[in-house]
Every structure is written in C-alpha cells, then in structure tokens.
Scaffold this active site. Structure first.
Site, PDB file in Angstrom:
ATOM      1  N   HIS A  35       0.900  -1.237   0.096  1.00 20.84           N
ATOM      2  CA  HIS A  35      -0.002  -0.067   0.047  1.00 20.84           C
ATOM      3  C   HIS A  35       0.802   1.298   0.108  1.00 20.84           C
ATOM      4  O   HIS A  35       1.705   1.411   0.734  1.00 20.84           O
ATOM      5  CB  HIS A  35      -0.910  -0.006   1.401  1.00 20.84           C
ATOM      6  CG  HIS A  35      -1.811   1.374   1.338  1.00 20.84           C
ATOM      7  ND1 HIS A  35      -1.860   1.949   2.273  1.00 20.84           N
ATOM      8  CD2 HIS A  35      -2.561   1.959   0.343  1.00 20.84           C
ATOM      9  CE1 HIS A  35      -2.816   2.831   2.331  1.00 20.84           C
ATOM     10  NE2 HIS A  35      -3.117   3.056   0.924  1.00 20.84           N
ATOM     11  N   HIS A  79      -7.904   8.045  -3.568  1.00 16.47           N
ATOM     12  CA  HIS A  79      -8.702   6.743  -4.060  1.00 16.47           C
ATOM     13  C   HIS A  79      -9.458   7.061  -5.021  1.00 16.47           C
ATOM     14  O   HIS A  79     -10.099   5.738  -5.526  1.00 16.47           O
ATOM     15  CB  HIS A  79      -8.907   6.014  -2.686  1.00 16.47           C
ATOM     16  CG  HIS A  79      -7.900   5.973  -1.645  1.00 16.47           C
ATOM     17  ND1 HIS A  79      -7.677   6.629  -0.660  1.00 16.47           N
ATOM     18  CD2 HIS A  79      -7.014   4.864  -1.496  1.00 16.47           C
ATOM     19  CE1 HIS A  79      -6.625   6.119   0.114  1.00 16.47           C
ATOM     20  NE2 HIS A  79      -6.218   5.094  -0.444  1.00 16.47           N
ATOM     21  N   ARG A  94     -15.357  14.174  22.989  1.00 15.73           N
ATOM     22  CA  ARG A  94     -15.509  13.878  24.359  1.00 15.73           C
ATOM     23  C   ARG A  94     -16.683  14.367  24.867  1.00 15.73           C
ATOM     24  O   ARG A  94     -17.230  15.571  24.935  1.00 15.73           O
ATOM     25  CB  ARG A  94     -14.438  14.831  25.157  1.00 15.73           C
ATOM     26  CG  ARG A  94     -14.056  14.660  26.739  1.00 15.73           C
ATOM     27  CD  ARG A  94     -14.905  13.942  27.458  1.00 15.73           C
ATOM     28  NE  ARG A  94     -14.657  13.575  28.603  1.00 15.73           N
ATOM     29  CZ  ARG A  94     -15.258  12.723  29.409  1.00 15.73           C
ATOM     30  NH1 ARG A  94     -16.312  12.117  28.796  1.00 15.73           N
ATOM     31  NH2 ARG A  94     -14.978  12.289  30.705  1.00 15.73           N
ATOM     32  N   CYS A 113      -8.185  18.108  25.568  1.00 11.84           N
ATOM     33  CA  CYS A 113      -9.084  17.737  26.655  1.00 11.84           C
ATOM     34  C   CYS A 113      -7.872  17.536  27.784  1.00 11.84           C
ATOM     35  O   CYS A 113      -6.505  17.269  27.603  1.00 11.84           O
ATOM     36  CB  CYS A 113      -9.555  16.185  26.396  1.00 11.84           C
ATOM     37  SG  CYS A 113     -10.563  15.857  27.945  1.00 11.84           S
ATOM     38  N   TYR A 161     -11.781  18.404  36.407  1.00 15.08           N
ATOM     39  CA  TYR A 161     -10.921  19.304  35.684  1.00 15.08           C
ATOM     40  C   TYR A 161     -10.085  20.251  36.636  1.00 15.08           C
ATOM     41  O   TYR A 161     -10.159  21.520  36.510  1.00 15.08           O
ATOM     42  CB  TYR A 161     -11.720  19.902  34.725  1.00 15.08           C
ATOM     43  CG  TYR A 161     -12.294  19.094  33.768  1.00 15.08           C
ATOM     44  CD1 TYR A 161     -11.674  18.263  32.898  1.00 15.08           C
ATOM     45  CD2 TYR A 161     -13.765  18.886  33.574  1.00 15.08           C
ATOM     46  CE1 TYR A 161     -12.155  17.360  31.902  1.00 15.08           C
ATOM     47  CE2 TYR A 161     -14.212  18.086  32.717  1.00 15.08           C
ATOM     48  CZ  TYR A 161     -13.517  17.367  31.972  1.00 15.08           C
ATOM     49  OH  TYR A 161     -13.935  16.398  31.132  1.00 15.08           O
TER      50      TYR A 161
HETATM   51  C1  HEM Z   1      -2.404   6.148  -1.166  1.00 12.96           C
HETATM   52  C2  HEM Z   1      -4.708   1.898  -2.468  1.00 12.96           C
HETATM   53  C3  HEM Z   1      -6.728   1.914   1.762  1.00 12.96           C
HETATM   54  C4  HEM Z   1      -4.586   5.900   3.217  1.00 12.96           C
HETATM   55  C5  HEM Z   1      -2.784   5.194  -1.976  1.00 12.96           C
HETATM   56  C6  HEM Z   1      -2.359   4.692  -3.595  1.00 12.96           C
HETATM   57  C7  HEM Z   1      -2.980   3.454  -3.740  1.00 12.96           C
HETATM   58  C8  HEM Z   1      -3.972   3.044  -2.637  1.00 12.96           C
HETATM   59  C9  HEM Z   1      -3.137   2.943  -4.955  1.00 12.96           C
HETATM   60  C10 HEM Z   1      -1.845   5.687  -4.412  1.00 12.96           C
HETATM   61  C11 HEM Z   1      -2.431   6.485  -5.088  1.00 12.96           C
HETATM   62  C12 HEM Z   1      -1.633   7.494  -6.126  1.00 12.96           C
HETATM   63  O1  HEM Z   1      -0.972   8.203  -5.511  1.00 12.96           O
HETATM   64  O2  HEM Z   1      -2.250   7.540  -7.079  1.00 12.96           O
HETATM   65  C13 HEM Z   1      -5.392   1.536  -1.438  1.00 12.96           C
HETATM   66  C14 HEM Z   1      -6.190   0.456  -1.440  1.00 12.96           C
HETATM   67  C15 HEM Z   1      -6.585   0.420  -0.149  1.00 12.96           C
HETATM   68  C16 HEM Z   1      -6.392   1.486   0.539  1.00 12.96           C
HETATM   69  C17 HEM Z   1      -6.348  -0.701  -2.553  1.00 12.96           C
HETATM   70  C18 HEM Z   1      -7.710  -0.856   0.403  1.00 12.96           C
HETATM   71  C19 HEM Z   1      -7.384  -1.943   0.291  1.00 12.96           C
HETATM   72  C20 HEM Z   1      -6.304   2.862   2.471  1.00 12.96           C
HETATM   73  C21 HEM Z   1      -6.856   3.121   3.794  1.00 12.96           C
HETATM   74  C22 HEM Z   1      -6.139   4.301   4.273  1.00 12.96           C
HETATM   75  C23 HEM Z   1      -5.577   5.013   3.063  1.00 12.96           C
HETATM   76  C24 HEM Z   1      -7.738   2.272   4.548  1.00 12.96           C
HETATM   77  C25 HEM Z   1      -6.419   5.230   5.449  1.00 12.96           C
HETATM   78  C26 HEM Z   1      -6.715   5.537   6.463  1.00 12.96           C
HETATM   79  C27 HEM Z   1      -3.965   6.226   2.027  1.00 12.96           C
HETATM   80  C28 HEM Z   1      -3.095   7.601   2.077  1.00 12.96           C
HETATM   81  C29 HEM Z   1      -2.226   7.622   0.820  1.00 12.96           C
HETATM   82  C30 HEM Z   1      -2.799   6.347   0.005  1.00 12.96           C
HETATM   83  C31 HEM Z   1      -2.909   8.625   3.146  1.00 12.96           C
HETATM   84  C32 HEM Z   1      -1.357   8.499   0.218  1.00 12.96           C
HETATM   85  C33 HEM Z   1      -0.048   8.347   0.648  1.00 12.96           C
HETATM   86  C34 HEM Z   1       0.859   9.643   0.119  1.00 12.96           C
HETATM   87  O3  HEM Z   1       0.277  10.653  -0.251  1.00 12.96           O
HETATM   88  O4  HEM Z   1       1.944   9.298   0.022  1.00 12.96           O
HETATM   89  N1  HEM Z   1      -3.698   4.026  -1.387  1.00 12.96           N
HETATM   90  N2  HEM Z   1      -5.491   2.115  -0.459  1.00 12.96           N
HETATM   91  N3  HEM Z   1      -5.602   3.943   2.071  1.00 12.96           N
HETATM   92  N4  HEM Z   1      -3.680   5.917   0.896  1.00 12.96           N
HETATM   93 FE1  HEM Z   1      -4.679   3.874   0.287  1.00 12.96          FE
HETATM   94  N1  MTE Z   2     -20.150  20.490  26.030  1.00  7.48           N
HETATM   95  C1  MTE Z   2     -20.994  19.764  26.334  1.00  7.48           C
HETATM   96  N2  MTE Z   2     -22.306  20.612  26.417  1.00  7.48           N
HETATM   97  N3  MTE Z   2     -21.024  18.643  26.918  1.00  7.48           N
HETATM   98  C2  MTE Z   2     -20.010  18.032  26.908  1.00  7.48           C
HETATM   99  O1  MTE Z   2     -19.938  16.580  27.460  1.00  7.48           O
HETATM  100  N4  MTE Z   2     -17.487  18.034  26.937  1.00  7.48           N
HETATM  101  C3  MTE Z   2     -16.412  19.275  26.987  1.00  7.48           C
HETATM  102  C4  MTE Z   2     -16.469  19.965  26.033  1.00  7.48           C
HETATM  103  N5  MTE Z   2     -17.680  20.682  26.045  1.00  7.48           N
HETATM  104  C5  MTE Z   2     -18.612  18.439  26.604  1.00  7.48           C
HETATM  105  C6  MTE Z   2     -18.837  19.914  26.347  1.00  7.48           C
HETATM  106  C7  MTE Z   2     -15.151  18.569  27.021  1.00  7.48           C
HETATM  107  S1  MTE Z   2     -14.369  17.806  28.570  1.00  7.48           S
HETATM  108  C8  MTE Z   2     -14.092  18.437  25.741  1.00  7.48           C
HETATM  109  S2  MTE Z   2     -12.444  18.073  26.154  1.00  7.48           S
HETATM  110  C9  MTE Z   2     -14.628  19.250  24.820  1.00  7.48           C
HETATM  111  O2  MTE Z   2     -16.127  19.570  24.888  1.00  7.48           O
HETATM  112  C10 MTE Z   2     -14.547  18.121  23.599  1.00  7.48           C
HETATM  113  O3  MTE Z   2     -14.802  18.711  22.170  1.00  7.48           O
HETATM  114  P1  MTE Z   2     -15.176  17.763  21.111  1.00  7.48           P
HETATM  115  O4  MTE Z   2     -15.791  16.637  21.522  1.00  7.48           O
HETATM  116  O5  MTE Z   2     -15.729  18.581  19.882  1.00  7.48           O
HETATM  117  O6  MTE Z   2     -13.713  17.498  20.903  1.00  7.48           O
END
Ligand code: HEM
Ligand code: MTE
Length: 467
Positions: free
Chosen positions: A40, A65, A139, A186, A322
């Site tokens: 990947h 993607h 939170r 937090c 807190y």
């Molecule tokens: C980049 C495939 C799942 C995050 C890519 C690229 C491919 C790819 C082919 C390169 C794209 C390009 O540059 O043209 C896949 C496939 C997946 C998958 C087939 C599942 C089977 C995921 C998941 C995440 C993810 C679950 C994130 C949470 C990223 C990121 C890049 C990337 C951040 C960019 C990396 C960079 O900019 O260097 N992926 N991906 N991918 N993918 Fe995935």
């Molecule tokens: N405001 C309400 N009304 N109820 C909540 O439970 N949690 C507080 C605050 N404001 C809370 C709240 C706490 S402890 C934090 S750290 C932040 O919201 C978290 O904000 P987020 O959930 O947007 O990250």
C-alpha cells in the site's frame, strides 16, 4: 458463470489480522487484501485501520483513492459480495438514551461508547494540520442532543435591569463572522501514561485527545455587548449551559472569567462552523463555545444559555472535576474547593510516528508529532532525543503562521535523523518549549494527580531497529 460467494458483515469483521487474513468492503463487494497490505503506497498501518470493515469512511478522507487505477488494484482482490440484509445498517434500539447518537467514523479509537469518547489513531492525528471533522476527537459526557436549527434559540441573560436576548441561528449570523484556527485539547489527554505509573480515575486517553479545526462564528464579546454587558471591576464569570442533559435534567455546564470573554483579543467564539461546514452533531451542532488557548472542558457544545455571574459555574464539571492536585492527594483527602478550575493548559507535545513497539529501518528514522501550549503561547522549539534524553536534536517545525500571544493552534514537527550505527533499539523522546520558556517535566511521577489531568511529561516511544 459462477455466482459470487456471499458473506455477512460479521464474517468480514472476523478477518482483520494477518492470521485471519485481511478483508475489507467497498459498496456491496468483499475483498481479501492480505497480499496488498505491504504494498500500500499510503503504508500498511493506514490500510489496517479499515481491516474487517468498509473502506468508504477512510477513502472519504483521502481523495487519492478516487482514481480508476486504485479501483483496478482493488478489483484484483475481490472474493465475493455482502449478503443483501447486511447492506443496510441494523436498526437501533429505542429505549437506549444513546440510540439517537450519530454514526461515527470507524477510524476513531473508542475509549467509551456511551457516552461516546474517542480519539483519532496516531497514524492519522498529524497527517493533516487541520483535523478532518469525522476524526476530530470527541469527548461527550451525555447523549448527543438532536437539535432543530429552525427552532434553536440561544438564551443570553441580560445584566440586572437590562434585557435578555433569545437568539436564533439567523440572529447569530448577523454578527460579524470571525474565523480562527484553534487546537482543542482535553485535560485528560495522555492520561493512560499517568495510569501506567499509578492508577487514576478517568477515561484512558492516549495521545489523541487533541485536534485542530478552523472555526467560524460570532465573537462572544459582540453578543455580550449587544445584551448590554460591560466589563466590571469585581470578579465575574460567563457561565455556559449545554442542551445535553442527564435523566435528572442536569445539563453540562462550565464557565470562563468575564475578562477573557470580553477581551476581543482573546477571540472567544460562539462557533457555528467547523472547517467550513455546519458543526457536526458530536461537536455541538448548531452552536458551541470555542475558547482559544483554554482546556476543552470550557468549550461548551450545544450551547443553550449564557449568563454573567459573580461566581464560577456551579456545574460538577467546573467545581468537582478538571482541577489539578499534588501527587500526595488521594480520594479520601481531596478538597476540590482548594484548587482553581483548569483554564489555560501547560505546554504539551507528543510523538505520533513511529509508534511505541514498532520496528524501524536502520539507516534513517523519521520522527513526527505535535506541540502546543495554552494561553496563546507559541511553541518555539521541539527537542527530540533518540537515546532516552542523553543527547538532543532540534526538530523542524512546520511553516504554519503563529501570531504573537495568539498562537491558538498546534505546530506539527518532524525530525529525520541517522540511526546510530549498531543500535538495536531506540528510546525516542520529545519535549517542547513555549515562548515563555515553559518546558515539560521529564517524568510523570512529580505531576501525577488522582484525576489524571494535565499529563504533559516528555513523551517517550520505544522502538526496535530492523537488523
Ligand atoms: C495512497 C490504494 C486503503 C490511506 C494510495 C494509493 C493507492 C492506494 C493505489 C496511491 C494513489 C496514488 O498516489 O495515485 C489503497 C487500497 C486500499 C487502501 C487498494 C484498500 C485495500 C487505505 C486506507 C487508508 C489509506 C484504509 C487510510 C486510512 C492512503 C493515504 C495515501 C494512500 C494517506 C497517500 C499516501 C501519500 O500521499 O504518499 N492508496 N488504499 N488507504 N492511501 Fe490507500
Ligand atoms: N459541552 C457539552 N455540552 N457537553 C460535554 O460533554 N465536553 C467538554 C467540551 N464541551 C462537553 C462539552 C469536554 S471535557 C471537551 S474536552 C470538549 O467539549 C471536547 O470537544 P469535542 O468533542 O468537540 O472534541
């Protein structure tokens, strides 16, 4: 032609590790991507976040993607289809006060489901300077209210003899729109490190109870001025009440000093937008308070009421939570009235890459993380050590602008350094310095407190070096 094999969501979920093989879904199709994980381009650990579940929520974050060659790669790994009844989410039980909570992003690491508390995984936390809304840490203390923007009103209590206001969303839009980038943290961020030292009461947050967004809304000082409030000589506080409440009707509440609320330079917002979108429900739709440089607990979500009072909010979360204490104070001796409520937070930093326990390549190592300080104090430097703190190197800070006294947002940083020859493991440490030259303590022991708040010791990550 063979008919495709049919799988349930349950079955897909059970394939989420290399031992059981790694399955994912896209639409109604099921894929076994075990052989692709190490190939990947975004790295194996990111792909693994989706293991056993749908790709859509992750791909929505990374538009790379949305290209045909990505779909073609995936197509090679297709093994079947989801069973028809599993294409729609199962219905929720109605007796549950949390039944109406919104659907959350599967990348979030859930620390508690009811109420919902979750943090982005460290692989994603510092991937973007601005945290995408779906993975912003959450939170909640109570169920998420479901508020109608048409009938929503913010009740602003007027000064004695003055008039109270009842503001609709449209009324709030009439105030000058103010926009700022603010990091929310937090007080319990990194609590799990305190727990490791000695048990504390609280949710087990790792390093992700912190996120950054671009907020827009009306300035609190403008709204207070319209209600006729003025700065006064005597002590006063702006008390906020949320529209979330427990079965007894007790709402979430908190307060900040009036002086901060009235100071235009403090930029306290009644925010109705987060990263250009209406606030997501989890983050306070339709209106929340944003208090730059101040602990998350005061950023009251689902804001229903604000008033100016001679005393701090009587809310449990202002008076009985807190607050920080000496390591010597335990639950038998604690006197909550003896300590001030946490407002501005101390300087903080953490490593997001590599992860603890990971194996890194010999040659060169890249260390990444975040740093932030409360009260608008800018981070001026981050030091990184690869040998547990014996020797240090200065990390490179990102280019984001930092306004003097108004550095409300974190700085991302990184260090690329040669791995010292012959090393089999590294003890990586980071520590930040803010513009008042405040520093982080080197260990948890002297700052341990029974509630596990203000955990800002040097962050340490132990990794192995590939032979
Ligand atoms: C980049 C495939 C799942 C995050 C890519 C690229 C491919 C790819 C082919 C390169 C794209 C390009 O540059 O043209 C896949 C496939 C997946 C998958 C087939 C599942 C089977 C995921 C998941 C995440 C993810 C679950 C994130 C949470 C990223 C990121 C890049 C990337 C951040 C960019 C990396 C960079 O900019 O260097 N992926 N991906 N991918 N993918 Fe995935
Ligand atoms: N405001 C309400 N009304 N109820 C909540 O439970 N949690 C507080 C605050 N404001 C809370 C709240 C706490 S402890 C934090 S750290 C932040 O919201 C978290 O904000 P987020 O959930 O947007 O990250």
């Amino acid at each position: 032609q063979e008919s495709p094999r049919i799988y349930t969501r349950e079955e897909v979920r059970s394939h989420s590790s290399p031992e059981t093989r790694i399955w994912v879904t896209l639409g109604s199709e099921v894929f076994d991507v075990t052989e692709f994980v190490d190939l990947h381009p975004g790295g194996p650990s990111k792909l693994m976040l989706a293991a056993g579940g749908p790709l859509e929520p992750f791909w929505a974050l990374y538009a790379v993607h949305n290209q045909s060659h990505v779909r073609e790669i995936l197509a090679q790994y297709k093994i079947g289809e989801l069973s028809p009844e599993d294409k729609v989410p199962s219905t929720l039980k109605t007796s549950d006060p949390y039944a109406d909570d919104p659907i959350r992003h599967p990348a979030l690491k859930v620390n508690s489901q009811r109420p919902f508390n979750a943090e982005p995984p460290s692989e994603l936390l510092t991937e973007n300077y601005i945290t995408p809304n779906p993975i912003f840490f959450t939170r909640n203390h109570l169920p998420v209210p479901n508020l109608d923007p048409e009938t929503y009103r913010l009740h602003v209590v007027g000064p004695p003899g003055g008039q109270s206001l009842s503001l609709s969303l449209d009324d709030l839009y009439q105030f000058p729109k103010h926009e700022i980038t603010v990091t929310l943290q937090c007080a319990g961020n990194r609590r799990s490190e305190m727990t490791q030292f000695k048990e504390v009461r609280g949710l087990e947050w790792s390093t992700g109870a912190i996120s950054t967004a671009h907020w827009a809304g009306a300035r609190l000082c403008d709204v207070l001025a319209q209600a006729g409030h003025q700065l006064c000589e005597t002590e006063a506080h702006v008390c906020f009440e949320g529209l979330d409440s427990d079965p007894t009707g007790t709402a979430y509440g908190a307060s900040i000093p009036l002086a901060r609320a009235m100071d235009p330079e403090a930029e306290v917002l009644l925010a109705y937008e987060m990263n250009g979108q209406p606030l997501p429900r989890d983050h306070g739709f339709p209106v929340r308070v944003v208090v730059p440089g101040v602990v998350g607990a005061r950023h009251v979500k689902w804001l229903g009421k604000l008033s100016v009072e001679p005393e701090e909010s009587y809310s449990h979360w202002q008076r009985r939570d807190y607050k920080g204490f000496s390591p010597s104070v335990d639950w038998d001796t604690v006197d909550f009235d003896s300590a001030p409520s946490i407002q501005e937070l101390p300087v903080q930093s953490a490593i997001t890459e590599p992860k603890d326990g990971e194996t890194v390549e010999s040659g060169e190592v890249t260390v990444k993380g975040y740093a932030w300080s409360g009260g608008g104090r800018a981070v001026i430097r981050v030091d990184v050590s690869l040998d547990g703190g014996l020797t240090w190197q200065v990390a490179e800070l990102d280019e984001e602008e930092q306004r003097p006294r108004k550095a409300w947002a974190w700085r991302l940083w990184q260090l690329q350094a040669p791995v010292p020859a012959g090393k089999k493991e590294l003890n990586i440490v980071c520590k930040a310095v803010d513009d008042s030259y405040n520093v982080q303590p080197d260990t948890v022991a002297p700052i341990w407190n029974l509630r596990g708040v203000l955990s800002n010791a040097w962050h340490r990550v132990h990794v192995h070096v590939h032979a």
